[in-house]
Design an enzyme around this catalytic site. Structure first.
Site, short mmCIF file in Angstrom:
data_model
loop_
_atom_site.label_atom_id
_atom_site.label_comp_id
_atom_site.label_asym_id
_atom_site.label_seq_id
_atom_site.Cartn_x
_atom_site.Cartn_y
_atom_site.Cartn_z
CB CYS A 129 -0.97 -0.03 1.18
SG CYS A 129 -0.20 -0.20 2.81
CB VAL A 130 0.60 4.82 0.77
CG1 VAL A 130 1.55 6.01 0.85
CG2 VAL A 130 -0.46 5.06 -0.30
#
Length: 171
Positions: free
Chosen positions: A110-111
């Site tokens: 994810c980020v």
């Protein structure tokens, strides 16, 4: 207090009020072919020593990796306390299991590599558990990954959803 309520209370309490962990920056090998990382790790996947077959992108942003043979699978998830990630657990854990069985390396990200991807990795590891005590296994995996990575599944809603599916429903 019934058994399910007690388990949920103990698990959430033992993972809730810990010191603030530093965000991880390096990619972590979780199993032989499953890796956990962040957005930057994904952008560097084509030049990685690991020859990834797949990247599982759990951010809201869709992207491509130019000049790469890596297959990108995109599941857009919001990192907040209202997102129901549990509806993806079965499909994601089945996919990661196939990658492991077929020796096809996959990077889950994810980020920041903390909440969305961490939750899917935790769900995957819990799905593989054949132990008689899912509560202890959850704590073992959670704290081991947190020791390795720093921050790991800090979103209380994501933790709760994993506990409900893989600990409470197993008892």
């Amino acid at each position: 207090m019934d058994k399910k309520s007690l388990y949920k209370y103990l698990l959430l309490r033992s993972t809730g009020d810990m010191r603030r962990a530093k965000s991880p920056t390096i990619m972590t090998r979780v199993t032989n072919n499953v890796y956990l990382g962040n957005y930057k790790n994904a952008m560097n996947a084509p030049s990685s020593e690991v020859k990834f077959k797949y990247v599982l992108n759990l951010t809201m942003d869709k992207y491509t990796l130019p000049n790469s043979n890596i297959n990108i699978i995109h599941i857009p998830l919001v990192d907040d306390t209202t997102t129901d990630i549990s509806k993806y657990f079965d499909d994601v854990t089945a996919f990661l299991s196939k990658c492991d069985q077929r020796n096809e390396p996959v990077l889950v990200h994810c980020v920041a590599g903390v909440n969305r991807s961490g939750a899917m990795i935790l769900a995957y590891l819990m799905s593989k558990n054949k132990e008689s005590s899912p509560m202890l296994y959850f704590l073992y995996v959670y704290h081991s990954m947190r020791d390795l990575r720093g921050a790991f599944v800090e979103n209380p809603s994501f933790k709760r959803q994993i506990i409900e599916k893989y600990v409470i429903d197993k008892n």
